[in-house]
Design an enzyme around this catalytic site. Structure first.
Site, PDB file in Angstrom:
ATOM      1  N   HIS A  98     -49.618  20.233  15.480  1.00 45.16           N
ATOM      2  CA  HIS A  98     -50.184  20.186  16.828  1.00 45.16           C
ATOM      3  C   HIS A  98     -49.480  19.160  17.694  1.00 45.16           C
ATOM      4  O   HIS A  98     -49.999  18.766  18.731  1.00 45.16           O
ATOM      5  CB  HIS A  98     -51.689  19.910  16.743  1.00 45.16           C
ATOM      6  N   GLY A 116     -35.981  -3.857  -4.372  1.00 45.27           N
ATOM      7  CA  GLY A 116     -37.300  -3.853  -3.726  1.00 45.27           C
ATOM      8  C   GLY A 116     -37.848  -2.452  -3.527  1.00 45.27           C
ATOM      9  O   GLY A 116     -38.987  -2.150  -3.883  1.00 45.27           O
ATOM     10  N   ARG A 117     -37.012  -1.565  -2.968  1.00 47.05           N
ATOM     11  CA  ARG A 117     -37.504  -0.213  -2.649  1.00 47.05           C
ATOM     12  C   ARG A 117     -37.621   0.668  -3.882  1.00 47.05           C
ATOM     13  O   ARG A 117     -38.019   1.823  -3.780  1.00 47.05           O
ATOM     14  CB  ARG A 117     -36.614   0.433  -1.592  1.00 47.05           C
ATOM     15  N   GLU A 141     -42.290 -13.530   6.168  1.00 41.61           N
ATOM     16  CA  GLU A 141     -43.574 -12.892   6.462  1.00 41.61           C
ATOM     17  C   GLU A 141     -44.552 -13.104   5.309  1.00 41.61           C
ATOM     18  O   GLU A 141     -45.708 -13.481   5.509  1.00 41.61           O
ATOM     19  CB  GLU A 141     -43.382 -11.373   6.660  1.00 41.61           C
ATOM     20  N   GLU A 197     -32.829   2.670   3.834  1.00 43.94           N
ATOM     21  CA  GLU A 197     -32.284   1.378   3.412  1.00 43.94           C
ATOM     22  C   GLU A 197     -31.202   1.619   2.359  1.00 43.94           C
ATOM     23  O   GLU A 197     -30.237   0.868   2.265  1.00 43.94           O
ATOM     24  CB  GLU A 197     -33.401   0.503   2.847  1.00 43.94           C
ATOM     25  N   LYS A 257     -40.294 -10.543  -4.528  1.00 42.17           N
ATOM     26  CA  LYS A 257     -39.246 -10.715  -5.529  1.00 42.17           C
ATOM     27  C   LYS A 257     -38.639 -12.118  -5.417  1.00 42.17           C
ATOM     28  O   LYS A 257     -38.501 -12.834  -6.383  1.00 42.17           O
ATOM     29  CB  LYS A 257     -38.178  -9.639  -5.290  1.00 42.17           C
ATOM     30  N   LYS A 310     -33.560 -11.487   7.845  1.00 42.80           N
ATOM     31  CA  LYS A 310     -34.307 -12.589   7.222  1.00 42.80           C
ATOM     32  C   LYS A 310     -33.785 -13.935   7.751  1.00 42.80           C
ATOM     33  O   LYS A 310     -34.513 -14.899   7.850  1.00 42.80           O
ATOM     34  CB  LYS A 310     -34.186 -12.529   5.694  1.00 42.80           C
TER      35      LYS A 310
END
Ligand code: G6Q
Length: 553
Positions: free
Chosen positions: A397, A280-281, A224, A366, A218, A517
Site C-alpha cells: 500500500h 559484528g554483523r 554510543e 557493510e 565487542k 567512530k
C-alpha cells in the site's frame, strides 16, 4: 586464474571483467535483456518447476527471474572461475580471509557441533565456543527461573541490551522474529542510539530492582554503547540506593575486552566472551545473542544454531547449481552488474520478521559496500546493492507502486511461511495469496489489450498498463521457528560471501564504520564547550557548531 582466498601480497589479481564467463555473460545479457517473462514462461511450461531449489526445508523459486538455463550455467561458471569453492574452503578452514585486519572469519564455528574441529592459530576453537554457550545457558536458566536475583532480592523481569550495529541489530531482529517462543513474563528492550531518548524510553516504567542490563560490545569502547552503559549505571545506582555492589547483580557484559569490562565495574565472571574472528554483523549467534537466549531459552537458541549449521553444511557441500546461497548471490550479481539494478527489496510476509530487512541492510551493505578489490585497485563494476524492505502486505500500500510501474528495476526477495504462528481465521491464506499475486503481477503485468478488455477508456489505458518483467525470488518455508531463522540468516550470510568472492572484495572489514567512530570524538568537546573556543573546520561546519551552541543555550 581465480582470486586468492587469502591475499597475502600486493600481487595484482586478474580483473573480474576479463574472465571468460564475465564476457560471455555480457553478450548473453545483450541477447536476452529484451525477453519478457511472459514469453519465457509461455515457451517453457516446466520453467516454474525446474527453476527451483530446495534444501533443509527451504524452497527457493527463482523462475520469475529474467534468466534462461544458459544464464544459470554462465553464472555458475563465473562462480567456478572465481574460485568460489576454494574461498568457501578457506573460510571453513579458519584462514585469515579478512586480510586487511589479519583475521579469520569464523561465524560458522559459532554453530559447529561439539565434536567439530576448526583450528585458528594452532588451536581448535570449537570447545571454547561450546564453553561460552554452556555458560550462557547456565546464566539464562538462572535468570529465567528466578534463581538469579537483583540487588534487593527481586527476580529479574526486564532485560535491556545495550549495543549498536552488529551488537544490536541481530539481537533486536532475533527477539522480534522469535517473540512467539519467548518468555512473555519478561520484558526485553534494546538501546542503541546515543540519542538520550532511546535510553529514556527503554527504561520507561521499569523497576530498576528487576532490570538487568547486558552491555554488548565487542570492543567495549564504542561511544554510543559506553555512553548508554554509563547512563544505565547511573539510573540503576540512583534507584538502588547508590550501592556500587548492585552493579554486579544488574550488569553483565558481552565483549572481547576483559580489561575495559572490569574498568566499567562489571565482574568479569559475568562477562561472556567471543573472539576477534567473529565480525559484528556476523555475531548474533555468539554471546551477542545472550538477550535472545534469555528470551527464548537455551534449547530454542541451540535449535537456532542448528539451523545456521544446516545452511553452513549445505553451502559448503552442495553443487553450485543447487546451492541456495550461491544461487541467491549469483542472481544478485546478474541484476547488479548486468541490468544495472541499484537496489534489492526484501519483503518478508511474516510480521515477526519486521526487523529482518534492517538486519540484512547491515549484513549486506557493510559487507559488500566496498570500492577496491583485494589488490587495492578500484573496482570497475558495481559492488553491493542497496537493500531495503518492509513486511508484506504493508509495503503493497505504499512503495510497491514504484516497483510495479516506476522506471527502476528492483529485484525482490519475497519470504513466506506456509504455517502461521498465530492462526486467525482467513488471515494466513489472504497473506500468502498476496505473496503469490504480487510475484505474478510483477512478472507478467497487464497488457494494454487486457486493460482495454476490462472496458477501460482509451485515455486511461497507459496509466493502467503494467509492463511486468519485474524479477523476484520466492523463499518459502513451512514455519518460522528458531531453526528456520538460523537457516534464513545463514542463507543471506553466504549469499553475501558468494558475491564478495566474485567481486574480489573483502566482505569482512568495515573501515567506513571505523572512521565514523573517530570523527565525532573531535567535535564532542567543541559542541559541549560553554565558551567560544576557536573552531578549525570548514566554514559550514564551524557555522553549524556556533549556531548549535547559541540555540542550545
Ligand atoms: C559490524 C560492525 C559494527 C559494530 C558496531 C559495534 O560488523 O563492526 O556495526 O558491530 O560498531 O561495535 P562494538 O561491538 O565493538 O561496540
Amino acid at each position: 586464474m581465480a582470486t586468492p582466498a587469502t591475499p597475502n601480497s600486493a600481487a595484482k589479481v586478474e580483473p573480474l571483467t576479463k574472465r571468460k564467463s564475465w564476457t560471455a555473460l555480457q553478450s548473453h545479457y545483450e541477447a536476452i535483456r529484451g525477453q519478457h517473462l511472459r514469453s519465457l514462461f509461455a515457451e517453457d511450461p516446466k520453467r516454474g518447476e525446474r527453476m527451483t531449489a530446495e534444501a533443509i526445508g527451504i524452497f527457493l523459486d527463482y523462475s520469475k527471474n529474467r534468466i534462461t538455463d544458459k544464464t544459470v550455467k554462465l553464472l555458475v561458471q563465473l562462480a567456478e572461475e572465481s574460485g568460489l569453492r576454494s574461498h568457501i574452503d578457506a573460510m571453513f578452514r579458519g584462514e585469515k580471509i579478512n586480510f586487511t585486519e589479519k583475521r579469520a572469519v569464523l561465524h560458522v564455528a559459532l554453530r559447529a557441533p561439539k565434536d567439530a574441529s576448526i583450528v585458528v592459530d594452532g588451536q581448535n576453537v570449537v570447545p571454547e565456543v561450546h564453553a561460552v554457550l554452556d555458560k550462557m545457558a547456565a546464566f539464562s536458566n538462572r535468570v529465567r527461573s528466578g534463581a538469579w536475583t537483583g540487588h534487593t532480592g527481586k527476580r529479574i523481569r526486564n532485560v535491556i541490551n545495550i549495543g549498536i550495529g552488529g551488537s544490536d541489530l541481530g539481537p533486536v531482529m532475533a527477539y522480534e522474529a522469535l517473540k512467539s517462543y519467548s518468555d512473555r513474563a519478561m520484558t526485553f528492550r534494546f538501546v542503541s542510539n546515543v540519542d538520550g531518548t532511546d535510553f529514556a524510553e527503554a527504561v520507561e516504567g521499569l523497576d530498576a530492582a528487576e532490570t538487568l542490563f547486558i552491555v554488548s560490545s565487542k570492543t567495549f569502547t564504542t561511544l554510543e554503547t559506553m555512553t548508554n552503559a554509563h547512563s544505565a549505571r547511573d539510573w540503576s545506582l540512583a534507584a538502588l540506593g547508590g550501592d556500587e555492589k548492585s552493579v554486579a547483580k544488574h550488569f553483565v557484559a558481552v565483549s572481547t575486552n576483559a580489561t575495559e569490562v572490569a574498568k566499567f565495574g562489571i565482574d568479569t565472571a559475568n562477562m561472556f566472551g567471543f573472539w576477534d574472528w567473529v565480525g559484528g554483523r556476523y555475531s548474533m549467534d555468539s554471546a551477542i545473542g545472550l538477550s535472545t537466549m534469555l528470551a527464548i531459552g537455551p534449547d530454542n537458541f541451540r535449535s537456532m544454531l542448528n539451523g545456521f549449521h544446516q545452511m553452513d553444511e549445505h553451502f559448503r557441500t552442495a553443487p553450485f547449481e543447487e546451492n541456495l546461497p550461491v544461487l541467491l548471490g549469483l542472481l544478485g550479481i546478474w541484476y547488479n552488474d548486468f541490468f544495472g539494478a541499484q537496489t534489492v527489496a526484501v519483503l518478508p510476509y511474516e510480521q515477526y520478521l519486521k526487523r529482518f530487512p534492517a538486519y540484512l541492510q547491515q549484513l549486506t551493505m557493510e559487507s559488500n559496500g566496498k570500492h577496491v578489490t583485494v589488490d587495492g585497485s578500484d573496482v570497475t563494476y558495481s559492488t553491493g546493492p542497496i537493500y531495503w524492505g518492509e513486511p508484506g502486505t504493508n509495503g503493497q500500500h505504499s512503495f510497491y507502486q514504484l516497483i510495479h510501474q516506476g522506471t527502476r528495476l528492483i529485484p525482490c526477495d519475497f519470504i513466506a511461511f506456509a504455517q502461521p504462528l498465530k492462526p486467525l481465521g482467513p488471515h494466513h491464506d489472504m497473506l500468502l495469496a498476496n505473496v503469490f499475486a504480487q510475484t505474478e503481477a510483477l512478472a507478467f503485468g497487464k497488457t494494454p489489450e487486457q486493460v482495454k478488455a476490462e472496458g477501460t477508456p482509451d485515455w486511461l489505458v497507459p496509466h493502467r498498463v503494467f509492463e511486468g518483467n519485474r524479477p523476484s525470488n520466492t523463499i518459502l518455508a513451512t514455519r518460522l521457528t528458531p531453526e528456520t531463522l538460523g537457516q534464513l540468516v545463514a542463507l543471506y550470510e553466504h549469499a553475501v560471501f558468494t558475491q564478495g568472492a566474485i567481486w574480489q572484495i573483502n566482505s569482512f572489514d568495515q573501515w567506513g564504520v571505523e572512521l565514523g567512530k573517530v570523527l565525532a570524538q573531535r567535535i564532542i568537546p567543541e559542541v559541549a564547550s560553554h565558551t567560544e573556543t576557536p573552531l578549525n573546520h570548514d566554514s559550514s561546519t564551524n557555522n553549524l557548531i556556533r549556531r548549535y551552541r547559541k540555540l542550545k543555550a
